[in-house]
Design an enzyme around this catalytic site. Sequence first.
Site, PDB file in Angstrom:
ATOM      1  N   ASN A   1       8.085 -10.443 -17.172  1.00 38.47           N
ATOM      2  CA  ASN A   1       8.113 -10.778 -15.738  1.00 38.47           C
ATOM      3  C   ASN A   1       7.791 -12.259 -15.557  1.00 38.47           C
ATOM      4  OD1 ASN A   1       8.305  -8.028 -15.670  1.00 38.47           O
ATOM      5  ND2 ASN A   1       6.255  -7.677 -14.852  1.00 38.47           N
ATOM      6  N   ASP A   2       6.770 -12.706 -16.268  1.00 40.93           N
ATOM      7  CA  ASP A   2       6.417 -14.123 -16.182  1.00 40.93           C
ATOM      8  C   ASP A   2       7.257 -14.969 -17.130  1.00 40.93           C
ATOM      9  OD1 ASP A   2       4.489 -14.415 -14.153  1.00 40.93           O
ATOM     10  OD2 ASP A   2       3.016 -13.391 -15.397  1.00 40.93           O
TER      11      ASP A   2
ATOM     12  N   HIS B   1       0.813  -1.220   0.000  1.00 37.52           N
ATOM     13  CA  HIS B   1       0.000   0.000   0.000  1.00 37.52           C
ATOM     14  C   HIS B   1       0.843   1.264   0.000  1.00 37.52           C
ATOM     15  CE1 HIS B   1      -4.075  -0.955   0.235  1.00 37.52           C
ATOM     16  NE2 HIS B   1      -4.187  -1.296   1.506  1.00 37.52           N
TER      17      HIS B   1
ATOM     18  N   ARG C   1       9.188 -15.592  -9.222  1.00 42.62           N
ATOM     19  CA  ARG C   1       9.494 -14.158  -9.232  1.00 42.62           C
ATOM     20  C   ARG C   1       9.293 -13.506  -7.870  1.00 42.62           C
ATOM     21  NH1 ARG C   1       4.663 -11.752 -13.165  1.00 42.62           N
ATOM     22  NH2 ARG C   1       4.653  -9.844 -11.963  1.00 42.62           N
TER      23      ARG C   1
ATOM     24  N   ARG D   1      -5.696  -5.438 -20.755  1.00 42.55           N
ATOM     25  CA  ARG D   1      -5.543  -6.875 -20.522  1.00 42.55           C
ATOM     26  C   ARG D   1      -6.740  -7.381 -19.732  1.00 42.55           C
ATOM     27  NH1 ARG D   1      -0.459  -8.826 -17.139  1.00 42.55           N
ATOM     28  NH2 ARG D   1      -1.604  -8.055 -15.331  1.00 42.55           N
TER      29      ARG D   1
ATOM     30  N   CYS E   1       5.478  -5.618 -22.356  1.00 48.44           N
ATOM     31  CA  CYS E   1       4.955  -4.848 -21.226  1.00 48.44           C
ATOM     32  C   CYS E   1       5.535  -5.303 -19.889  1.00 48.44           C
ATOM     33  CB  CYS E   1       3.441  -4.872 -21.203  1.00 48.44           C
ATOM     34  SG  CYS E   1       2.778  -6.539 -21.110  1.00 48.44           S
TER      35      CYS E   1
ATOM     36  N   ARG F   1      -3.634  -3.040 -16.446  1.00 48.92           N
ATOM     37  CA  ARG F   1      -3.852  -4.235 -15.618  1.00 48.92           C
ATOM     38  C   ARG F   1      -5.207  -4.104 -14.943  1.00 48.92           C
ATOM     39  NH1 ARG F   1       2.081  -3.693 -14.391  1.00 48.92           N
ATOM     40  NH2 ARG F   1       3.003  -5.742 -14.740  1.00 48.92           N
TER      41      ARG F   1
ATOM     42  N   GLU G   1       3.844 -14.804 -22.460  1.00 45.56           N
ATOM     43  CA  GLU G   1       4.563 -14.854 -21.183  1.00 45.56           C
ATOM     44  C   GLU G   1       4.790 -16.289 -20.739  1.00 45.56           C
ATOM     45  OE1 GLU G   1       2.322 -12.608 -18.270  1.00 45.56           O
ATOM     46  OE2 GLU G   1       0.417 -13.257 -19.083  1.00 45.56           O
TER      47      GLU G   1
HETATM   48  C1  PEP Z   1       4.467  -9.841 -17.150  1.00 47.97           C
HETATM   49  O1  PEP Z   1       4.276 -10.988 -16.742  1.00 47.97           O
HETATM   50  O2  PEP Z   1       5.533  -9.446 -17.655  1.00 47.97           O
HETATM   51  C2  PEP Z   1       3.391  -8.842 -17.033  1.00 47.97           C
HETATM   52  C3  PEP Z   1       3.483  -7.662 -17.595  1.00 47.97           C
HETATM   53  O3  PEP Z   1       2.316  -9.171 -16.286  1.00 47.97           O
HETATM   54  P1  PEP Z   1       2.253  -9.138 -14.683  1.00 47.97           P
HETATM   55  O4  PEP Z   1       3.525  -8.511 -14.185  1.00 47.97           O
HETATM   56  O5  PEP Z   1       1.032  -8.382 -14.373  1.00 47.97           O
HETATM   57  O6  PEP Z   1       2.159 -10.603 -14.389  1.00 47.97           O
HETATM   58 MG    MG Z   2       2.284 -11.693 -16.288  1.00 45.58          MG
END
Ligand code: PEP
Ligand code: MG
Length: 568
Positions: free
Chosen positions: A452-453, A187, A463, A330, A500, A294, A429
């Site tokens: 990220n994924d 937060h 992660r 998304r 992204c 998101r 991803e």
């Molecule tokens: C990702 O996985 O790179 C992504 C942008 O989605 P999130 O971080 O919301 O899983």
């Molecule tokens: Mg993701």
Amino acid sequence: MLKGIAASSGITIAKAYKLETPEIIIEKKEGCDPAAEYARFEAALEQSKQDIQHIKEAATGRLSDEELAIFDAHLMVAEDPAMASEVKMMCENEKVNCDYALDKVAGNYIAMFESLDDEYMRERAADIRDVTTRIKYHILGVKIADLSLIDEESIVVAHDLTPSDTAQLNKKYTKGFATEVGGRTSHSAIMARSLEIPAIVGIEHVMSEVKHGDTLILDAIKGELLINPDEATIAEYQKKAEAYREEVEALKVLKDAKSCTTDGHKVLLVANIGTPNDVEGVIANGAEGVGLYRTEFLYMNAQALPTEEEQYQAYKKVLEAMNPKPVVVRTLDIGGDKKLPYLPIDPEMNPFLGYRAIRLCLDRKDIFRTQLRALIRASAYGKLEIMFPMIATLGEFREAKKVFEEEKAKLVAEGVKIGEDIEVGMMVEIPAAAVLADQFAKEADFFSIGTNDLIQYSMAADRMSEKVSYLYQPFNPSILKLIKMTIDGAHKEGKWCGMCGEMAGEPDAISVLMGLGLDEFSMSATSVLRARKVANSVCYEEMKKLADKALQCCTAEEVLDLIHATVK
Ligand code: PEP
Ligand code: MG
């Protein structure tokens, strides 16, 4: 020097304002007059409600609607009749003092919420603690720290900042904050970013190491807090802070510039958002659109599934504000680390590999259809592009697209005005989707790579885990190869490919991604101008050569060395 997680960027030097939470000792007293005790409780409760209302009013305009909603949640706790009647019953049956009764009743609720294996529910425990502590302070006549009273430049140091604390921060005097607990998505971190106050969270022992009035240097670029530095260090950081401000200021000239290499190759630099309120920052930072909205925050900040109308209003607001710039929305990506209190998911051994995102939406088509209808209706107000998260197979993509087409046809039959050409794409991803990108590209209008994924699945490295964070390697040649396969797959079918994940905004990555042919880079709004500076200073033909060489490397370190040697 103490280290933590840089949650909101910037460098600031000021005196420490320590937020000490007064220790209160609640003693059990017996033989009390129930009526008098309950009256005391009610008076404190009333005063607490007024406090919350005032804090909310004072924060209105400074915080987003979603953030302000936290205070509605607090008011709900204060107005909960069950809690009040349990306190009353205890005062009557046991003839105890009301602070003791409240302490017991609240303690039970907090323990119950805290025992749940769910981050959202644990946050509710924090809300109950925040509100009931305030009531206890009022009962006992303890003075409650009011951060809005700070009247000299300070860095607030606290164990944690509750939402009501953060909302009281006055930007004029609060030059930053440092907390013992919290992560990048806590937060307080989110609030710091939206208030644009430099902040470091998760600094161990900050409360015992820092004294009220100490001089602090808060380097929220590196995540370092320096306590009582010498004059030379202060002078050095004053220069750094000035350089940072100048850099941010200088970058502003690029706000309306094109994102174009020295040899005329154009890319799109767009921003990631979580709520309609973030659009302001997107525009202020010269982003050319939204590359990832998101939508799960809309669901996470609610008490029940948001209705079609509620969603429609949110999407419309974003599309209208950005029009004619593109907005990639998304569809719901819930599951993994993101949970909804009102939508329980059976516990899983590996939630990141489990029932989440499109998997959940295809199973709960009622939820999916409501969101798609809201989106299609909102498409009349701007340039909407929809993408599905966590697509692993063509079967999933086809099924999701079919639901979209069905809802679109229904709305058209109902005579609802909709946007002309809504592109329907997918996130890449999951490594399986990257490898099969050439096939997906025949059916998807575009790709957005979620690094990220993609990195966590490719490297088999959670992660969320600190211990294996060294495996988060965007520059590992294996990752670059998956990115290349995805981009090439898209281009072969005349489709565009964006990114992204966090990697898209990393200055070192931009050159090599550009060389790999990435068309769109989506990042946090505050990274856009820095990215544009990189884009404007490199030559596309050179970057293609750099990318080819990077693909031949064996390690992430080699790739980074190559980039540093090529891009100055
Ligand atoms: C990702 O996985 O790179 C992504 C942008 O989605 P999130 O971080 O919301 O899983
Ligand atoms: Mg993701």
